[in-house]
Motif scaffolding. Structure first.
Motif, short mmCIF file in Angstrom:
data_model
loop_
_atom_site.label_atom_id
_atom_site.label_comp_id
_atom_site.label_asym_id
_atom_site.label_seq_id
_atom_site.Cartn_x
_atom_site.Cartn_y
_atom_site.Cartn_z
N GLU A 1 -21.09 21.23 -21.25
CA GLU A 1 -21.18 21.82 -19.66
C GLU A 1 -19.86 21.63 -19.21
OE1 GLU A 1 -23.48 21.40 -15.46
OE2 GLU A 1 -23.84 19.87 -17.12
N SER A 2 -19.18 20.57 -19.67
CA SER A 2 -17.85 20.03 -19.04
C SER A 2 -16.66 21.09 -19.72
CB SER A 2 -17.48 18.74 -19.52
OG SER A 2 -15.92 18.56 -19.34
N LEU A 3 -16.93 21.54 -21.11
CA LEU A 3 -16.07 22.55 -21.68
C LEU A 3 -16.35 23.93 -20.91
CD1 LEU A 3 -16.27 21.69 -25.62
CD2 LEU A 3 -14.42 21.70 -24.24
N ALA A 4 -17.37 24.28 -20.85
CA ALA A 4 -17.73 25.53 -20.06
C ALA A 4 -17.18 25.84 -18.82
CB ALA A 4 -19.40 26.04 -20.40
N ASP B 1 -14.81 24.09 -17.32
CA ASP B 1 -13.48 23.99 -17.54
C ASP B 1 -12.52 25.28 -18.23
OD1 ASP B 1 -13.24 21.25 -16.55
OD2 ASP B 1 -12.86 20.30 -18.60
N SER B 2 -13.42 25.99 -19.18
CA SER B 2 -12.87 27.03 -19.59
C SER B 2 -13.05 28.28 -18.71
CB SER B 2 -13.59 27.35 -20.97
OG SER B 2 -13.26 28.83 -21.44
N ALA B 3 -14.39 28.42 -17.83
CA ALA B 3 -14.62 29.29 -16.79
C ALA B 3 -13.71 29.32 -15.67
CB ALA B 3 -16.02 29.06 -16.36
N TYR B 4 -13.27 28.02 -15.24
CA TYR B 4 -12.57 27.83 -14.02
C TYR B 4 -10.77 27.59 -14.43
CZ TYR B 4 -16.16 28.09 -10.87
OH TYR B 4 -17.11 28.52 -9.90
N SER C 1 -16.74 33.27 -17.85
CA SER C 1 -16.40 33.26 -16.31
C SER C 1 -17.45 32.07 -15.79
CB SER C 1 -16.65 34.91 -15.78
OG SER C 1 -18.23 35.16 -15.76
N PRO C 2 -17.22 31.85 -14.57
CA PRO C 2 -18.23 30.88 -13.99
C PRO C 2 -19.86 31.37 -14.00
CG PRO C 2 -16.27 31.10 -12.74
CD PRO C 2 -16.19 32.22 -13.69
N ASP C 3 -19.94 32.89 -13.85
CA ASP C 3 -20.89 33.48 -13.95
C ASP C 3 -21.92 33.33 -15.27
OD1 ASP C 3 -20.94 34.47 -11.20
OD2 ASP C 3 -20.22 36.18 -11.96
N ASN C 4 -20.84 32.94 -16.33
CA ASN C 4 -21.41 32.91 -17.71
C ASN C 4 -22.09 31.35 -18.16
OD1 ASN C 4 -19.06 35.06 -18.82
ND2 ASN C 4 -20.72 35.62 -18.41
N VAL C 5 -21.64 30.55 -17.42
CA VAL C 5 -21.89 29.16 -17.68
C VAL C 5 -23.44 28.76 -17.72
CG1 VAL C 5 -21.74 26.73 -16.94
CG2 VAL C 5 -19.55 28.30 -16.71
#
Length: 185
Positions: free
Chosen positions: A48-51, A53-56, A22-26
């Protein structure tokens, strides 16, 4: 999982491995990557980009994040993660992009458990091989030993999508091999 504290007391905590972030995990994940000291600024930017993109994302992106968490006093804490995805134009082949475990939880089997879960998912999706790249040098010696202990073998020939940078090494895990011991050449 067993953890030995600074005062030599031993605690047991349940570790949960789940898919998605989730965005909170990034920020937690990026802090773990930074703390490892093994990622270049470009690799940090890619992670950071992967995280994000995956979170959102809506789950349709090619990358998969698995996180290992513990819960203490109702608070979930990420103690490790793995990110992987299919290699474009190579049906059945996947790349492990990143794997990190909080230093406090290293050498407890968390990284190996994340790898095992990744292999299960890729196998279920019909995957055949998993590739990863690690850098040369003493700082990455533990990473190479970890890969080999988990039955990844050093790839002797390079493919155009996986030409290692600056003397790096490519490792391969063959999912089709029935007995993991056969991986060692």
């Amino acid at each position: 999982m067993i953890q030995q504290d600074m005062d030599n007391s031993v605690t047991t905590q349940e570790v949960e491995i789940s898919a998605g972030i989730s965005p909170d995990n990034v920020e937690e994940i990026l802090s773990m990557i930074g703390a490892s000291g093994l990622f270049s600024p470009d690799e940090m930017a890619s992670a950071e980009s992967l995280a994000w993109d995956s979170a959102y994302g809506d789950g349709s992106g090619p990358e998969t994040f698995l996180k290992a968490t513990v819960t203490e006093e109702g608070q979930e804490t990420i103690i490790g993660f793995i990110c992987f995805g299919p290699i474009q134009f190579w049906p059945g082949d996947y790349e492990l992009y990143a794997l990190a475990v909080d230093p406090q939880f290293q050498r407890l089997g968390i990284g190996s458990a994340l790898l095992s879960e990744m292999r299960e998912i890729i196998s279920y999706e019909g995957g055949n091989r998993i590739f990863l790249e690690t850098k040369p040098g003493r700082a990455f010696e533990s990473a190479r030993i970890f890969c080999e202990a988990n039955y990844f073998v050093h790839e002797q020939r390079y493919m155009k999508q996986l030409v290692p940078e600056n003397g790096g090494l490519v490792y391969r895990y063959d999912l089709a091999t029935e007995n993991a011991e056969d991986q060692h050449q």
